[in-house]
Scaffold this active site. Structure first.
Site, mmCIF file in Angstrom:
data_model
loop_
_atom_site.group_PDB
_atom_site.id
_atom_site.type_symbol
_atom_site.label_atom_id
_atom_site.label_comp_id
_atom_site.label_asym_id
_atom_site.label_seq_id
_atom_site.Cartn_x
_atom_site.Cartn_y
_atom_site.Cartn_z
ATOM 1 N N HIS A 85 17.988 -12.362 -27.113
ATOM 2 C CA HIS A 85 17.749 -12.774 -25.723
ATOM 3 C C HIS A 85 16.608 -12.016 -25.050
ATOM 4 O O HIS A 85 16.223 -12.331 -23.919
ATOM 5 C CB HIS A 85 19.040 -12.710 -24.883
ATOM 6 N N CYS A 91 23.816 3.126 -8.425
ATOM 7 C CA CYS A 91 24.015 3.210 -6.974
ATOM 8 C C CYS A 91 24.663 4.536 -6.587
ATOM 9 O O CYS A 91 24.615 4.964 -5.449
ATOM 10 C CB CYS A 91 24.861 2.046 -6.492
HETATM 11 N N1 PLP Z 1 18.414 -1.397 -26.772
HETATM 12 C C1 PLP Z 1 17.465 -1.529 -25.843
HETATM 13 C C2 PLP Z 1 16.232 -0.690 -25.952
HETATM 14 C C3 PLP Z 1 17.627 -2.428 -24.789
HETATM 15 O O1 PLP Z 1 16.669 -2.545 -23.871
HETATM 16 C C4 PLP Z 1 18.823 -3.181 -24.726
HETATM 17 C C5 PLP Z 1 19.054 -4.091 -23.590
HETATM 18 O O2 PLP Z 1 18.487 -3.957 -22.526
HETATM 19 C C6 PLP Z 1 19.772 -3.029 -25.736
HETATM 20 C C7 PLP Z 1 19.545 -2.113 -26.738
HETATM 21 C C8 PLP Z 1 21.038 -3.817 -25.743
HETATM 22 O O3 PLP Z 1 20.764 -5.172 -25.993
HETATM 23 P P1 PLP Z 1 21.882 -6.274 -25.817
HETATM 24 O O4 PLP Z 1 21.805 -6.753 -24.421
HETATM 25 O O5 PLP Z 1 21.482 -7.352 -26.797
HETATM 26 O O6 PLP Z 1 23.190 -5.673 -26.178
#
Ligand code: PLP
Length: 391
Positions: free
Chosen positions: A203, A326
């Site tokens: 995603h 927050c």
């Molecule tokens: N690792 C990094 C560097 C991310 O930016 C993110 C999500 O923002 C994730 C892991 C986790 O991804 P997911 O939303 O597919 O669990």
């Protein structure tokens, strides 16, 4: 791609909208290959064939020959399976990570700290791991090093090539790299074949939610955290969603070859935004100027909490992300900005503006103007309060 012209979206690091071609791949595959890949009949075989083809396609694109690929529900799950899968092969040992990892790495490793010796490396003033610090910590007890490629708060790029060289000197040690914010954004200067385990999330690549992936070298026998069939090397057993997998393959096919082209578009937008914001009073730029992906510009407006800023912009249909929790408690502030600046106020008042090739120049102007309006309003209120002592 955007339906709602009102929306000015700058939170592409959190998630991306689904690309039309990717969506069509998903819809067509879900209609045609709905059978279970483990069914012995022809429909099952066709679904299995499609799954195999997708795996080969993704591996070919990344040039990985001797890695297994396991699909998970997201990168959080992939990071968990990777880290726990290595750690639990050992009774004890040392795990090295950084203070700037995504919570799916940071908290997974934290949960292991009773049993293993855990070291959190600092980040330097450029927002990156200092290789000399890593060298000091590596020893023959080290079983795992987990360091991200591109930081999700700052957009800074770690020197994965040097990290590979250092970790290689310790045969027992495995290297895990969270590649979520690097893939399709940065041209790697390292070979994925040299990384023991790495993860991604569909995603973040203009694909659907509900799927991520873990690559791990064929010779690695991960400790199993889930029990079920022997699907996906028993690392992530269960029925596969071939349509999500085909959509993932489509993301790689469409966007991986466009990495450089997209980066050039995004870099120009970043520079425009950077120049305008850097000139404004009341803003501190947190993202360093060099060695960055250009997809993220993190700033602090020390007078206004990050959360407040997010909602003030939201009122104008502008969507950014808070770089801070927050809560005002130290342990809940944005840990990457705090690790970079050692400044609680800066960490509490940070916001993350994240970009894409989809961002329009007019949207950037709207964002810049609105930030300026908010700061002006704050300055006026402060001036008014002081002058008339309204407190
Ligand atoms: N690792 C990094 C560097 C991310 O930016 C993110 C999500 O923002 C994730 C892991 C986790 O991804 P997911 O939303 O597919 O669990």
């Amino acid at each position: 791609m955007k339906d709602n012209k009102e929306i000015k979206y700058f939170d592409y690091t959190a998630t991306t909208p689904v690309d039309e071609d990717v969506l069509n791949t998903y819809i067509n595959t879900t209609k045609k290959f709905f059978a279970n890949t483990t069914s012995l009949h022809l429909l099952g075989e066709e679904a299995k064939h499609m799954y195999d083809k997708c795996i080969d396609t993704i591996k070919d694109i990344l040039g990985v020959k001797k890695h297994n690929l396991v699909f998970t529900s997201n990168a959080t799950e992939a990071n968990n399976l990777a880290i726990q899968g290595i750690a639990y092969k050992y009774e004890k040992g040392k795990i090295i990570t950084t203070k700037a990892e995504h919570p799916s790495v940071y908290n997974t490793i934290k949960s292991l700290s009773d049993k293993y010796e855990v070291v959190y490396l600092d980040i330097d003033k450029n927002g990156c791991v200092d290789i000399e610090e890593l060298k000091k910590e590596l020893n023959s007890d080290t079983i795992l090093v987990s360091i991200m490629w591109v930081n999700n708060i700052l957009g800074t790029i770690n020197d994965i090539k040097s990290i590979i060289q250092e970790v290689k000197k310790y045969p027992k040690c495995h290297l895990h790299v969270d590649c979520v914010q690097g893939l399709c954004k940065v041209i790697p200067d390292f070979d994925f074949n040299d990384i023991d385990l790495f993860t991604f999330s569909t995603h973040k690549l203009y694909g659907p939610k509900g799927i991520g992936g873990l690559f791990f070298k064929e010779n690695i026998d991960l400790n199993k955290r889930l029990f079920g069939s022997n699907a996906q090397y028993s690392v992530k057993p269960g029925t596969l969603d071939v349509s999500l997998i085909a959509a993932t393959a489509k993301c790689f096919m469409k966007f991986y070859p466009q990495t450089l082209e997209m980066k050039k578009i995004v870099e120009a937008k970043f520079r425009y935004l950077y120049d305008k914001l850097a000139k404004m009073d009341g803003i501190i730029i947190n993202t360093p100027a060099f060695n960055i992906s250009y997809y993220i510009l993190n700033i602090s407006i020390p007078a206004i909490k990050g959360e407040t800023m997010v909602h003030m912009l939201e009122a104008k249909h502008i969507y950014v992300s808070t770089g801070s929790s927050c809560s005002s408690k130290l342990e809940n502030i944005e840990k990457t900005i705090y690790a970079l600046t050692n400044d609680k106020q800066r960490a509490l008042t940070s916001i993350r503006i994240s970009l894409s090739y989809l961002v329009l120049d007019s949207e950037l102007d709207d964002l810049i103007n609105e930030i300026q309006n908010i700061i002006n309003r704050w300055l006026y209120d402060t001036w008014y309060n002081v002058r008339y002592d309204t407190n």
